[in-house]
Structures are given as structure tokens and as C-alpha cells.
Design a protein around this motif. Structure first.
Motif, PDB file in Angstrom:
ATOM      1  N   GLU A   1       7.296  -1.098  12.681  1.00  0.00           N
ATOM      2  CA  GLU A   1       5.977  -0.992  13.292  1.00  0.00           C
ATOM      3  C   GLU A   1       5.710  -2.140  14.264  1.00  0.00           C
ATOM      4  N   GLU A   2       6.310  -3.291  14.003  1.00  0.00           N
ATOM      5  CA  GLU A   2       6.016  -4.489  14.783  1.00  0.00           C
ATOM      6  C   GLU A   2       7.085  -4.839  15.813  1.00  0.00           C
ATOM      7  N   ASN A   3       8.238  -4.156  15.760  1.00  0.00           N
ATOM      8  CA  ASN A   3       9.340  -4.499  16.668  1.00  0.00           C
ATOM      9  C   ASN A   3       9.918  -3.240  17.309  1.00  0.00           C
ATOM     10  N   LYS A   4      10.338  -3.386  18.533  1.00  0.00           N
ATOM     11  CA  LYS A   4      10.967  -2.293  19.262  1.00  0.00           C
ATOM     12  C   LYS A   4      12.484  -2.333  19.066  1.00  0.00           C
ATOM     13  N   PRO A   5      13.146  -1.157  19.073  1.00  0.00           N
ATOM     14  CA  PRO A   5      14.612  -1.146  19.006  1.00  0.00           C
ATOM     15  C   PRO A   5      15.198  -1.872  20.218  1.00  0.00           C
TER      16      PRO A   5
ATOM     17  N   ASN B   1       7.091   8.188  12.036  1.00  0.00           N
ATOM     18  CA  ASN B   1       5.994   7.499  11.348  1.00  0.00           C
ATOM     19  C   ASN B   1       5.861   6.045  11.783  1.00  0.00           C
ATOM     20  N   CYS B   2       6.948   5.486  12.299  1.00  0.00           N
ATOM     21  CA  CYS B   2       6.932   4.083  12.749  1.00  0.00           C
ATOM     22  C   CYS B   2       6.874   3.981  14.280  1.00  0.00           C
TER      23      CYS B   2
ATOM     24  N   ASP C   1       0.840  -1.196   0.000  1.00  0.00           N
ATOM     25  CA  ASP C   1       0.000   0.000   0.000  1.00  0.00           C
ATOM     26  C   ASP C   1       0.877   1.249   0.000  1.00  0.00           C
ATOM     27  N   ASP C   2       0.233   2.374  -0.319  1.00  0.00           N
ATOM     28  CA  ASP C   2       0.960   3.633  -0.469  1.00  0.00           C
ATOM     29  C   ASP C   2       1.675   4.042   0.812  1.00  0.00           C
ATOM     30  N   TRP C   3       1.068   3.804   1.969  1.00  0.00           N
ATOM     31  CA  TRP C   3       1.664   4.218   3.238  1.00  0.00           C
ATOM     32  C   TRP C   3       3.030   3.576   3.460  1.00  0.00           C
ATOM     33  N   HIS C   4       3.099   2.249   3.330  1.00  0.00           N
ATOM     34  CA  HIS C   4       4.353   1.549   3.620  1.00  0.00           C
ATOM     35  C   HIS C   4       5.400   1.769   2.532  1.00  0.00           C
ATOM     36  N   ASN C   5       4.968   1.967   1.295  1.00  0.00           N
ATOM     37  CA  ASN C   5       5.933   2.116   0.205  1.00  0.00           C
ATOM     38  C   ASN C   5       6.429   3.549   0.039  1.00  0.00           C
ATOM     39  N   PHE C   6       5.575   4.526   0.365  1.00  0.00           N
ATOM     40  CA  PHE C   6       5.957   5.924   0.133  1.00  0.00           C
ATOM     41  C   PHE C   6       5.800   6.818   1.376  1.00  0.00           C
ATOM     42  N   THR C   7       4.564   6.976   1.840  1.00  0.00           N
ATOM     43  CA  THR C   7       4.265   8.012   2.831  1.00  0.00           C
ATOM     44  C   THR C   7       5.068   7.853   4.115  1.00  0.00           C
ATOM     45  N   ALA C   8       5.137   6.626   4.660  1.00  0.00           N
ATOM     46  CA  ALA C   8       5.879   6.409   5.907  1.00  0.00           C
ATOM     47  C   ALA C   8       7.368   6.656   5.729  1.00  0.00           C
ATOM     48  N   LEU C   9       7.845   6.614   4.482  1.00  0.00           N
ATOM     49  CA  LEU C   9       9.267   6.806   4.187  1.00  0.00           C
ATOM     50  C   LEU C   9       9.569   8.256   3.813  1.00  0.00           C
ATOM     51  N   ASN C  10       8.773   9.172   4.355  1.00  0.00           N
ATOM     52  CA  ASN C  10       8.999  10.601   4.146  1.00  0.00           C
ATOM     53  C   ASN C  10       8.737  11.018   2.698  1.00  0.00           C
ATOM     54  N   LEU C  11       7.787  10.314   2.052  1.00  0.00           N
ATOM     55  CA  LEU C  11       7.391  10.635   0.684  1.00  0.00           C
ATOM     56  C   LEU C  11       5.880  10.825   0.639  1.00  0.00           C
TER      57      LEU C  11
ATOM     58  N   THR D   1      -7.359  -0.933 -10.194  1.00  0.00           N
ATOM     59  CA  THR D   1      -8.638  -0.869  -9.482  1.00  0.00           C
ATOM     60  C   THR D   1      -8.544  -0.099  -8.170  1.00  0.00           C
ATOM     61  N   ASP D   2      -7.319   0.137  -7.677  1.00  0.00           N
ATOM     62  CA  ASP D   2      -7.149   0.831  -6.405  1.00  0.00           C
ATOM     63  C   ASP D   2      -5.858   1.632  -6.451  1.00  0.00           C
ATOM     64  N   PRO D   3      -5.941   2.953  -6.576  1.00  0.00           N
ATOM     65  CA  PRO D   3      -4.721   3.775  -6.699  1.00  0.00           C
ATOM     66  C   PRO D   3      -3.859   3.774  -5.445  1.00  0.00           C
ATOM     67  N   ASP D   4      -4.350   3.216  -4.347  1.00  0.00           N
ATOM     68  CA  ASP D   4      -3.559   3.153  -3.119  1.00  0.00           C
ATOM     69  C   ASP D   4      -2.717   1.879  -3.039  1.00  0.00           C
ATOM     70  N   ILE D   5      -2.914   0.963  -3.982  1.00  0.00           N
ATOM     71  CA  ILE D   5      -2.203  -0.314  -3.983  1.00  0.00           C
ATOM     72  C   ILE D   5      -1.251  -0.354  -5.170  1.00  0.00           C
ATOM     73  N   LEU D   6      -0.047  -0.854  -4.942  1.00  0.00           N
ATOM     74  CA  LEU D   6       0.974  -0.860  -5.982  1.00  0.00           C
ATOM     75  C   LEU D   6       1.915  -2.040  -5.798  1.00  0.00           C
ATOM     76  N   LEU D   7       2.719  -2.304  -6.814  1.00  0.00           N
ATOM     77  CA  LEU D   7       3.832  -3.242  -6.672  1.00  0.00           C
ATOM     78  C   LEU D   7       4.990  -2.476  -6.042  1.00  0.00           C
ATOM     79  N   ARG D   8       5.540  -3.012  -4.969  1.00  0.00           N
ATOM     80  CA  ARG D   8       6.549  -2.255  -4.214  1.00  0.00           C
ATOM     81  C   ARG D   8       7.727  -1.875  -5.109  1.00  0.00           C
ATOM     82  N   THR D   9       8.231  -0.678  -4.907  1.00  0.00           N
ATOM     83  CA  THR D   9       9.351  -0.183  -5.691  1.00  0.00           C
ATOM     84  C   THR D   9      10.696  -0.385  -4.991  1.00  0.00           C
ATOM     85  N   HIS D  10      10.663  -0.786  -3.726  1.00  0.00           N
ATOM     86  CA  HIS D  10      11.879  -1.073  -2.961  1.00  0.00           C
ATOM     87  C   HIS D  10      11.476  -1.913  -1.748  1.00  0.00           C
ATOM     88  N   THR D  11      12.447  -2.551  -1.148  1.00  0.00           N
ATOM     89  CA  THR D  11      12.137  -3.352   0.043  1.00  0.00           C
ATOM     90  C   THR D  11      12.194  -2.523   1.317  1.00  0.00           C
ATOM     91  N   SER D  12      12.304  -1.196   1.172  1.00  0.00           N
ATOM     92  CA  SER D  12      12.197  -0.321   2.344  1.00  0.00           C
ATOM     93  C   SER D  12      10.829  -0.464   3.001  1.00  0.00           C
TER      94      SER D  12
END
Length: 339
Positions: free
Chosen positions: A177-181, A291-292, A131-141, A158-169
Motif C-alpha cells: 500500500e505504501e510502496n510502488k513496484p 486490493n493493494c 485490523d481485519d482488512w490487512h490480516n484477512f480481507t486484503a489477502l483474498n479472505l 471489545t472490537d471484532p475488527d481488531i485481532l492479533l495477527r495470524t501471519h506477517t502477510s
């Protein structure tokens, strides 16, 4: 007569054979056209009416017993022959076993994973449809950010918020989001960008991205980590970091390794400079940590990313990136001896 039939049934039950010939002789004796079963059926008309039922049942019992005995003896004999054929002659030549091979992408990926696992990095994976959040927005985009134009993206129609990821970031975002430092992870995987396919670029390729988040992480830690990697991966210990720009790291840098100028190929690869660019890196932007849900006042970290395909081309002297996805057996067989 019935007693005679019962004697034959006992004979059938006790019979055993070691060869196919003995079994066939037994079958002819009892079940053949001129066998005992047919002879008894021929006598059926001469039997008194009050004995016909019992006589008929006895004949059927003899017939079934003979057929079952023949079938079981054949199965037993075939089983023994199969076992003997398989294990009897241990000196016979074995069937040739074709030696398999790993794909060069897998070879390079496994080598990278092994190098970073020695210094405590684990492996994290995530979805290729993102989704757009994990691929772009959360990464300061955020939306309409001009840096999004750096990557031509495959969006789901069919959904402009869904995409094929452009990086493994995007995997790193999910992991934060799921783990603490402290966090120390690498994220290998396939990524997609809407680019023209040529000998040097493809619309899908493979990346490995690394992330380290902890207290008091510095740029010096990043440089030392990359120094270790290039030495282990390429046997080259001399690197340089050039200032660059990535939306999710600040400061950012491109990493070059000094490949040398020992051969004509070295001159071609490095354009006569001896330096070869291998990855990008930088300190994680505080906005990404926010963001995370990680406090940038308490934690800092670095990230880096490299293309597996490009390293495979470099290590194995492959001139065309398309060869990595064409599944040409002649090409893949070259890697049979590789582990």
C-alpha cells in the motif's frame, strides 16, 4: 587578637596535605575540642563590646575556612586513591565478564535476513495488533470465507475488527500500500494463533514471509530464489514443490528440502522419506494486487513464508518448542558461543 585570627585564616588557606594523618592533625588543631576556634570563642567574653561583632565575624570566618579546607583535602585525597586503585596496578586480575548469548530464534532470524539481503531483499515490519482488512480481507479472505477457518484467531473482545495477527502477510499488505513496484521485501515477526500448546505447537510463534513484485515475475523465479535459500541455509540444494492451497497465492505450493537419510535422527525427522517440509509459497493472487492498488495486468509476483521456530528446532536439535519461550537459563546458556 583579630589580627591573629586573620593570620590563622591565611595559614588555613595555604595549608596542603598528602596523607590522612596530616589532614586529621590540621583538623584537631583548628576544629577539635581543644582547637584554636574553641579557644577564640572562649576569649569572646573578654572582648570589649564595641569589638565583639568584628571579633565574632573573624572567628566564624576561621571556623568556615578550616572546615572547608578539611573537606576539600579529604575529597582530593579520596579521588587520587580511587584513581590509583582503578588504574594504578594494571597487572591485577580483572573482574570476570560473563559471556552473553543470543536466543536461538534471533540467531535463525538474523541468518535468514542475511541470506535474503544478499539478493536485494529489505526488511519490513508492522504491528502485531492488526485490523481485519490487512490480516484477512486484503489477502483474498473476505468475511465468512471458509479459508479463514484454517487459522484460529485471537480477536480483541471489545472490537471484532481488531485481532492479533495470524501471519506477517499483513505486513506485506501494508508495504504494498505504501510502496510502488518493484518490491522485494521480507517480513520477520511474531504471530498468534489460538492453538493448543504442546511440544510441537504454540499459541505464538515466529515467521519470515517474503514478497517480490515486478514485471514478468514467474514461478521459475520463485523456485530459483528458494533453491538459493535452502542451499545457503541448510547446505541442501535438492528441493521439491508440491501443489497446495493458500488463499492469497495461485498457484500455491509446499516446499520440501531433501534432508537425507544418513542418521537415525534423519529417519525420525523425515519419517523415512528423506524429505522435510520447510515452507509454503506461491504466485501472488491478482486479487491481492488489486486490493493493494497494484495493476495485476502490469505486475506479477511471488510470496513465501516459513516458521523461524521450526527451523530453529531443526538446526539445533531442540525437541520441544516450548523451550524457546520458557527462558530457562540452563537452556539459553548453550548458545553462548553463537554469534
Amino acid at each position: 587578637m583579630i589580627d591573629k585570627i586573620k593570620e590563622y585564616i591565611s595559614e588555613v588557606e595555604e595549608f596542603s596535605a598528602k596523607t590522612k594523618e596530616e589532614i586529621e592533625t590540621f583538623r584537631i588543631k583548628f576544629s577539635g575540642k581543644k582547637g584554636l576556634v574553641n579557644d577564640f570563642f572562649a576569649e569572646f567574653r573578654n572582648i570589649a563590646n564595641d569589638q565583639k561583632k568584628e571579633f565574632g565575624q573573624a572567628i566564624n570566618a576561621l571556623k568556615v575556612a578550616a572546615e572547608d579546607k578539611v573537606r576539600s583535602l579529604k575529597d582530593e585525597l579520596e579521588s587520587k586513591e580511587e584513581e590509583k586503585g582503578t588504574y594504578g596496578d594494571l597487572t591485577r586480575p580483572s573482574e570476570p565478564i560473563t559471556l552473553g548469548s543470543r536466543h536461538p530464534i534471533s540467531l535463525v532470524k538474523n541468518q535468514i535476513i542475511d541470506i535474503f539481503s544478499r539478493i536485494g531483499f529489505n526488511v519490513s515490519e508492522g504491528p502485531e495488533i492488526e485490523d481485519d482488512w490487512h490480516n484477512f480481507t486484503a489477502l483474498n479472505l473476505p468475511e465468512y470465507h471458509p479459508a479463514r477457518d484454517m487459522q484460529d484467531t485471537f480477536f480483541i473482545q471489545t472490537d471484532p475488527d481488531i485481532l492479533l495477527r495470524t501471519h506477517t502477510s499483513s505486513v506485506q499488505v501494508r508495504y504494498m500500500e505504501e510502496n510502488k513496484p518493484p518490491i522485494r521485501t521480507i517480513s520477520p515477526g511474531r504471530v498468534y494463533r489460538n492453538e493448543a500448546i504442546s511440544a510441537r505447537s504454540h499459541c505464538f510463534f515466529h515467521q519470515v514471509e517474503g514478497l517480490y513484485i515486478d514485471k514478468d515475475v514467474s514461478f521459475a523465479d520463485l523456485k530459483q530464489t528458494l533453491q538459493y535459500f535452502t542451499t545457503e541455509m541448510f547446505g541442501k540444494s535438492k528441493i521439491r514443490l508440491r501443489p497446495s492451497y493458500f488463499p492469497f497465492t495461485e498457484p500455491s505450493a509446499e516446499v520440501d528440502v531433501y534432508w537425507g537419510l544418513e542418521t537415525e535422527t534423519d529417519y525420525k525427522m523425515t519419517k523415512g522419506t528423506g524429505w522435510l517440509e520447510i515452507m509454503g509459497c506461491g504466485m501472488v493472487d491478482p486479487n491481492v494486487l488489486k486490493n493493494c492498488n497494484i495493476d495485476p495486468e502490469e505486475y506479477s509476483g511471488f510470496a513465501f513464508g516459513m516458521g523461524i521456530d521450526r527451523i530453529a528446532l531443526l538446526l539445533y536439535g531442540i525437541s520441544d518448542i516450548r523451550m524457546l519461550s520458557e527462558n530457562d537459563v540452563r537452556f539459553l546458556e548453550q548458545f553462548k558461543s553463537a554469534l
